[in-house]
Scaffold this active site. Structure first.
Site, short mmCIF file in Angstrom:
data_model
loop_
_atom_site.label_atom_id
_atom_site.label_comp_id
_atom_site.label_asym_id
_atom_site.label_seq_id
_atom_site.Cartn_x
_atom_site.Cartn_y
_atom_site.Cartn_z
N LYS A 236 0.84 -1.19 0.00
CA LYS A 236 0.00 0.00 0.00
C LYS A 236 0.88 1.24 0.00
O LYS A 236 1.74 1.40 0.86
CB LYS A 236 -0.93 0.05 1.22
CG LYS A 236 -2.00 1.16 1.08
CD LYS A 236 -2.61 1.57 2.40
CE LYS A 236 -1.83 2.63 3.12
NZ LYS A 236 -1.84 3.96 2.43
N GLU A 312 9.27 0.38 11.29
CA GLU A 312 10.26 1.45 11.34
C GLU A 312 9.50 2.73 11.57
O GLU A 312 8.79 3.21 10.69
CB GLU A 312 11.07 1.48 10.04
CG GLU A 312 12.35 2.30 10.14
CD GLU A 312 12.19 3.70 9.62
OE1 GLU A 312 11.99 4.61 10.47
OE2 GLU A 312 12.25 3.91 8.41
N CYS A 346 12.66 10.51 9.27
CA CYS A 346 12.42 9.89 10.58
C CYS A 346 13.65 9.94 11.48
O CYS A 346 13.52 9.98 12.69
CB CYS A 346 11.95 8.46 10.40
SG CYS A 346 13.07 7.45 9.41
N GLU A 443 8.20 14.75 17.50
CA GLU A 443 8.73 14.69 16.13
C GLU A 443 8.01 15.73 15.27
O GLU A 443 6.82 15.63 15.01
CB GLU A 443 8.53 13.29 15.55
CG GLU A 443 9.20 13.08 14.21
CD GLU A 443 9.07 11.65 13.72
OE1 GLU A 443 10.00 11.17 13.07
OE2 GLU A 443 8.03 11.02 13.98
#
Length: 545
Positions: A236, A312, A346, A443
């Site tokens: 996806k 992850e 990330c 983040e």
């Protein structure tokens, strides 16, 4: 074409502190001037904002917008589509087929049939090697087009996508093609008269969910090892960036990957992603994205068929600049560690710890470097920073900037949008950031650098580890004893020393704590896509044991 420059003396340590890939990706960053570079200007020039009003025509045509299921491009069962937008102009690029649970089910059935009955897991490993290498050749042949699709869909600089990311995509497929015929078990001595050995078998049908910040790189990290091990896939794409994977899927068919082995469904996480994670006939799911969504995927996997999971996830990585460091070099590397890919990384070095003895000099030069960063249309050569991926991410970053101001961090440059069209944000640097500030803990995923001061090695280890994340860390130091203490003390899956963002195909990548489970790339990735079977049989009158 990308500007190809050496990093120069202001960004070197022990020869060079970065690989050639990073040199190309950061080609504009190595210039210390704010002059025109291939038509791009630093964000301080009024002409630059005017240029943003008239985006460059993207050198690519969108050819594939349907779902790839069982070797054919098809409309979604519902007939629905969703729009993907150009973050430079906020204008429509294309309407893409919107897959949901019914489409996922069709794709899983195709993948299951291809695994149980098809030739992919049954052919010799050497045959898979040849097909995967053909696939790598085709990806390389089309790297201009693939890079342009990632650039127009996500806003990343084309020079970066084409000359830094696409070579990594190709390299990953060639690397794992090399592993395909070297995956094997072991013979095992037994305490009795038995012959025992292990088989390393493919897992089966693998669900894979990739993010929008590095669409094709993440595609390669997941698809290449899964195929090398003999699995079949339902992938996806992120709804923000579906285009490049669909072209890559077409090239997979051209390379000879059989129908049903690689299926690609575009759609939303709440529908297609949730259906894939909870599907009873998916044997394993791999996801890259936020920690929040990763937790939901783990729950779905557990509550369905207890499928294998690799994740992850998010990060809030420290970048530590030690006493005695060359400040010019430290500024350049820490700038890259945070601002690369519009800060949408990330493992971005988003908490910059600077030793008190070099703190003031660092702040002055970090501000100067941010002011010289070239922000502009990603299709203009020399541009370092394009727009954020979409309006939602743009607004999220601006809200974090406001939070930093309100909580008392000192804004020394940036802090606002650039221009009135597109999702551009000025490179932003906060000084005197405290551990309780939101921008220090959460983040941001944007071009916002949070700089804080430290005085001792033990202090910075404790503060750097005081986070729910543990994806990566950076150390900048000339002292080997200090480097060894820090690299062992930091709880992170990757520690870069006097470099940053080095992603060789052979180097594993993954996180500690809430930054994920498992490792991608390298030999460790094979564990994600194989399972071990022990076979034991009696030996009658053996000559030896």
């Amino acid at each position: 074409m990308a500007t190809r420059k050496a990093l120069g003396s202001s960004a070197s340590l022990l020869g060079r502190i970065v690989s050639r890939q990073r040199q190309v990706a950061a080609a504009a960053a190595v210039s210390s001037s704010s002059r025109l570079v291939g038509g791009a200007r630093s964000f301080g020039a009024a002409a630059a904002e005017k240029e943003l009003e008239s985006p460059v025509k993207a050198p690519v045509e969108v050819k594939h917008t349907k779902l790839l299921i069982n070797g054919e491009f098809v409309d979604s069962v519902s007939g629905k589509t969703f729009a993907t937008y150009d973050p430079r102009s906020e204008e429509l690029i294309a309407h893409v087929a919107e897959g949901d649970a019914k489409d996922i089910d069709l794709a899983v059935k195709a993948a299951r049939k291809a695994f149980d009955e098809g030739p992919w897991p049954k052919m010799t490993a050497y045959e898979r090697v040849k097909i995967l290498n053909r696939y790598a050749d085709l990806l390389e042949k089309h790297n201009d087009e693939l890079g342009a699709l990632d650039s127009i869909d996500s806003g990343k600089p084309y020079d970066q996508a084409r000359y830094a990311e696409m070579p990594q995509v190709v390299r990953n497929f060639r690397y794992f093609a090399g592993w395909a015929d070297k995956i094997h078990g072991h013979t095992i001595p037994s305490d009795s008269a038995h012959f025992a050995y292990t088989l390393h078998e493919p897992v089966g049908v693998c669900g894979q969910i990739i993010p929008w910040n590095f669409p094709l790189v993440m595609y390669a990290w997941k698809v290449a090892p899964a195929l090398a091990c003999g699995n079949t896939i339902v992938l996806k794409t992120a709804e923000q960036t579906p285009l490049s994977a669909l072209l890559a899927g077409a090239l997979a068919l051209e390379a000879g990957i059989p129908p049903g082995v690689l299926n690609i469904v575009s759609g939303y996480g709440e529908t297609a992603g949730a259906a894939l994670s909870s599907h009873m006939d998916v044997d394993k799911v791999a996801f890259t994205g936020s920690t929040e969504v990763g937790k939901k995927i783990m729950v779905a996997a557990a509550q369905s068929n207890l499928k294998k999971v690799t994740l992850e996830l998010g990060g809030k990585s420290p970048f530590i600049i030690c006493d005695g460091a060359d400040v010019d070099q430290a500024v350049e590397l820490s700038h890259f560690a945070l601002f690369f890919n519009q800060g949408q990384c990330c493992c971005a070095g988003s908490r910059t710890f600077v030793h008190e003895n070099v703190y003031d000099e660092y702040l002055e030069k970090a501000k100067e470097r941010a002011l010289k960063r070239i922000v502009g249309d990603p299709f203009r050569s020399g541009v370092e920073q394009g727009p954020q991926v979409d309006k939602e991410q743009f607004n999220k970053v601006l809200s974090y900037i406001e939070s930093g101001k309100e909580q008392g961090a000192r804004l020394i440059t940036g802090g606002t949008r650039l221009g009135s069209k597109g999702f551009y944000i000025k490179p932003t640097v906060f000084a005197d950031v405290q551990d309780h500030h939101t921008i220090f803990n959460e983040e941001i995923f944007g071009p916002v650098q949070a700089v804080t001061k430290f005085s001792s090695t033990q202090e910075v280890i404790k503060r750097a580890n005081r986070t729910e994340y543990g994806l990566a860390a950076g150390i900048f130091s000339k002292n080997i004893d200090e480097i060894n203490t820090l690299s062992r003390g930091l709880r992170a899956g990757t520690v870069w020393v006097n470099t940053y963002d080095i992603f060789d195909a052979s180097i594993p990548f993954g996180g500690y704590k809430q930054s994920g489970i498992g490792r991608e790339k390298g030999i460790y990735a094979l564990e994600n896509y194989t399972q071990v079977k022990a076979v034991v049989m009696p030996l009658h009158n053996p000559a030896w044991l």
